[in-house]
Design a protein around this motif. Structure first.
Motif, PDB file in Angstrom:
ATOM      1  N   THR A 178       0.861  -1.177   0.000  1.00 26.24           N
ATOM      2  CA  THR A 178       0.000   0.000   0.000  1.00 26.24           C
ATOM      3  C   THR A 178       0.895   1.223   0.000  1.00 26.24           C
ATOM      4  O   THR A 178       1.809   1.329   0.813  1.00 26.24           O
ATOM      5  N   VAL A 179       0.658   2.138  -0.936  1.00 27.80           N
ATOM      6  CA  VAL A 179       1.489   3.324  -1.096  1.00 27.80           C
ATOM      7  C   VAL A 179       0.666   4.561  -0.737  1.00 27.80           C
ATOM      8  O   VAL A 179      -0.468   4.707  -1.183  1.00 27.80           O
ATOM      9  N   LEU A 180       1.246   5.421   0.091  1.00 27.91           N
ATOM     10  CA  LEU A 180       0.596   6.659   0.478  1.00 27.91           C
ATOM     11  C   LEU A 180       1.535   7.809   0.126  1.00 27.91           C
ATOM     12  O   LEU A 180       2.737   7.716   0.344  1.00 27.91           O
ATOM     13  N   PHE A 181       0.973   8.841  -0.462  1.00 25.37           N
ATOM     14  CA  PHE A 181       1.747  10.047  -0.736  1.00 25.37           C
ATOM     15  C   PHE A 181       1.048  11.215  -0.071  1.00 25.37           C
ATOM     16  O   PHE A 181      -0.176  11.327  -0.135  1.00 25.37           O
ATOM     17  N   CYS A 182       1.812  12.055   0.607  1.00 33.87           N
ATOM     18  CA  CYS A 182       1.231  13.244   1.217  1.00 33.87           C
ATOM     19  C   CYS A 182       2.159  14.423   0.984  1.00 33.87           C
ATOM     20  O   CYS A 182       3.356  14.257   0.821  1.00 33.87           O
ATOM     21  N   ASP A 183       1.540  15.603   0.929  1.00 30.76           N
ATOM     22  CA  ASP A 183       2.336  16.823   0.807  1.00 30.76           C
ATOM     23  C   ASP A 183       1.573  17.982   1.423  1.00 30.76           C
ATOM     24  O   ASP A 183       0.424  17.829   1.831  1.00 30.76           O
ATOM     25  N   LEU A 184       2.226  19.124   1.514  1.00 29.60           N
ATOM     26  CA  LEU A 184       1.605  20.311   2.082  1.00 29.60           C
ATOM     27  C   LEU A 184       0.694  20.964   1.052  1.00 29.60           C
ATOM     28  O   LEU A 184       1.090  21.170  -0.097  1.00 29.60           O
ATOM     29  N   ARG A 228      -3.706   0.309   7.946  1.00 38.00           N
ATOM     30  CA  ARG A 228      -2.643   1.064   8.612  1.00 38.00           C
ATOM     31  C   ARG A 228      -2.364   2.358   7.852  1.00 38.00           C
ATOM     32  O   ARG A 228      -2.129   3.411   8.447  1.00 38.00           O
ATOM     33  N   ALA A 229      -2.359   2.281   6.527  1.00 39.29           N
ATOM     34  CA  ALA A 229      -2.114   3.476   5.713  1.00 39.29           C
ATOM     35  C   ALA A 229      -3.213   4.515   5.934  1.00 39.29           C
ATOM     36  O   ALA A 229      -2.936   5.710   6.086  1.00 39.29           O
ATOM     37  N   VAL A 246       4.039   9.671  13.143  1.00 38.88           N
ATOM     38  CA  VAL A 246       2.764   8.980  12.917  1.00 38.88           C
ATOM     39  C   VAL A 246       2.992   7.749  12.043  1.00 38.88           C
ATOM     40  O   VAL A 246       2.478   6.663  12.330  1.00 38.88           O
ATOM     41  N   ILE A 247       3.770   7.905  10.985  1.00 40.26           N
ATOM     42  CA  ILE A 247       4.038   6.796  10.061  1.00 40.26           C
ATOM     43  C   ILE A 247       4.712   5.641  10.800  1.00 40.26           C
ATOM     44  O   ILE A 247       4.355   4.473  10.619  1.00 40.26           O
ATOM     45  N   ALA A 248       5.681   5.963  11.654  1.00 36.22           N
ATOM     46  CA  ALA A 248       6.384   4.923  12.418  1.00 36.22           C
ATOM     47  C   ALA A 248       5.425   4.184  13.344  1.00 36.22           C
ATOM     48  O   ALA A 248       5.560   2.966  13.537  1.00 36.22           O
ATOM     49  N   ARG A 249       4.453   4.899  13.908  1.00 36.72           N
ATOM     50  CA  ARG A 249       3.485   4.271  14.814  1.00 36.72           C
ATOM     51  C   ARG A 249       2.690   3.166  14.111  1.00 36.72           C
ATOM     52  O   ARG A 249       2.268   2.202  14.736  1.00 36.72           O
ATOM     53  N   PHE A 250       2.499   3.312  12.802  1.00 35.13           N
ATOM     54  CA  PHE A 250       1.730   2.321  12.044  1.00 35.13           C
ATOM     55  C   PHE A 250       2.623   1.428  11.182  1.00 35.13           C
ATOM     56  O   PHE A 250       2.159   0.797  10.239  1.00 35.13           O
ATOM     57  N   ASP A 251       3.907   1.381  11.495  1.00 36.20           N
ATOM     58  CA  ASP A 251       4.888   0.540  10.784  1.00 36.20           C
ATOM     59  C   ASP A 251       5.000   0.866   9.301  1.00 36.20           C
ATOM     60  O   ASP A 251       5.227  -0.022   8.479  1.00 36.20           O
ATOM     61  N   GLY A 252       4.848   2.129   8.955  1.00 28.29           N
ATOM     62  CA  GLY A 252       5.056   2.543   7.572  1.00 28.29           C
ATOM     63  C   GLY A 252       6.535   2.799   7.326  1.00 28.29           C
ATOM     64  O   GLY A 252       7.321   2.954   8.256  1.00 28.29           O
ATOM     65  N   HIS A 253       6.916   2.840   6.078  1.00 25.71           N
ATOM     66  CA  HIS A 253       8.316   3.054   5.684  1.00 25.71           C
ATOM     67  C   HIS A 253       8.355   4.256   4.740  1.00 25.71           C
ATOM     68  O   HIS A 253       7.742   4.227   3.665  1.00 25.71           O
ATOM     69  N   ILE A 254       9.060   5.321   5.146  1.00 18.62           N
ATOM     70  CA  ILE A 254       9.201   6.487   4.266  1.00 18.62           C
ATOM     71  C   ILE A 254      10.214   6.112   3.196  1.00 18.62           C
ATOM     72  O   ILE A 254      11.408   5.979   3.467  1.00 18.62           O
ATOM     73  N   ALA A 266       5.604  -6.924   6.186  1.00 23.71           N
ATOM     74  CA  ALA A 266       4.220  -7.012   5.732  1.00 23.71           C
ATOM     75  C   ALA A 266       3.289  -7.320   6.903  1.00 23.71           C
ATOM     76  O   ALA A 266       3.669  -8.029   7.836  1.00 23.71           O
ATOM     77  N   HIS A 267       2.085  -6.752   6.844  1.00 24.50           N
ATOM     78  CA  HIS A 267       1.034  -7.028   7.817  1.00 24.50           C
ATOM     79  C   HIS A 267      -0.240  -7.334   7.032  1.00 24.50           C
ATOM     80  O   HIS A 267      -0.395  -6.885   5.906  1.00 24.50           O
ATOM     81  N   LYS A 268      -1.135  -8.042   7.635  1.00 28.12           N
ATOM     82  CA  LYS A 268      -2.388  -8.366   6.946  1.00 28.12           C
ATOM     83  C   LYS A 268      -3.262  -7.134   6.755  1.00 28.12           C
ATOM     84  O   LYS A 268      -4.125  -7.118   5.893  1.00 28.12           O
ATOM     85  N   ASP A 269      -3.040  -6.104   7.580  1.00 30.26           N
ATOM     86  CA  ASP A 269      -3.900  -4.919   7.534  1.00 30.26           C
ATOM     87  C   ASP A 269      -3.148  -3.671   7.084  1.00 30.26           C
ATOM     88  O   ASP A 269      -3.398  -2.567   7.565  1.00 30.26           O
TER      89      ASP A 269
END
Length: 199
Positions: free
Chosen positions: A92-98, A159-160, A127-135, A152-155
């Protein structure tokens, strides 16, 4: 300082400390994202003096073996059986910006703008680290984030989404803090300073 001077400093630091966080390296030497990417490419791939660890740390591996050493070693050592390390998984890929970052950058002086972007990246990173995301990459004022890599996680999709909502909440708190620190001067353009996207 020119690129060669920065490269010498980074090599000296790596030789001495053996492991350097990209984030700390940027701060210590006041590097921008482009310079950091050039250094990574040079040290990891071209000179083979370091390796990347989870996209966060540069690890010293020493002088690259000479081509002659590699050739003689290859001639005397039988090839090891190769077991594939590739793994098929959902990502799952998330992109965010200002939001309105160009307008905001024109309202702030360069130092305030840099501090604002760093504060934004730090808040989002927590926040990303709290949900085990990787920048995976910093793209100007944007963040490219993977869920499902390296662990990898099932959810991961959930998480994203939770991370995106957490970042929106964190931006509200950050805006309040920045406005207070700047004596009522807005730290952002009107609207939520964050735009998530994902797939």
């Amino acid at each position: 300082m020119d690129y060669d001077g920065v490269l010498e400093q980074v090599v000296a630091l790596l030789q001495r400390e053996k492991r350097l966080s990209y984030r700390v390296l940027k701060r210590r030497l006041q590097l921008d994202d482009e310079m950091l990417e050039d250094l990574k490419e040079d040290l990891i791939y071209a000179k083979q003096l370091a390796v990347d660890e989870e996209g966060k740390v540069l690890v010293w591996v020493g002088e690259a073996a000479s081509h002659a050493d590699q050739t003689s070693r290859a001639a005397t050592t039988p090839p090891e059986p190769h077991s594939p390390e590739a793994e098929r998984r959902q990502l799952t890929v998330l992109f965010c910006d200002l939001v309105d970052s160009t307008v905001l950058a024109s309202q702030l002086d360069p130092e305030e703008w840099r501090e604002t972007v760093r504060a934004y990246q730090d808040s989002c990173g927590k926040v990303i680290a709290r949900f085990d995301g990787h920048i995976a990459q910093y793209l100007g004022d944007g963040l490219l984030v993977y869920f499902g890599y390296p662990q990898a996680h099932k959810d991961d999709a959930q998480r994203a989404v939770r991370a995106g909502l957490g970042m929106v909440e964190a931006m509200g708190q950050l805006n309040t803090r920045l406005e207070r620190e700047r004596g009522g001067k807005p730290g952002r353009a009107p609207g939520v300073p964050y735009r998530p996207g994902g797939g």
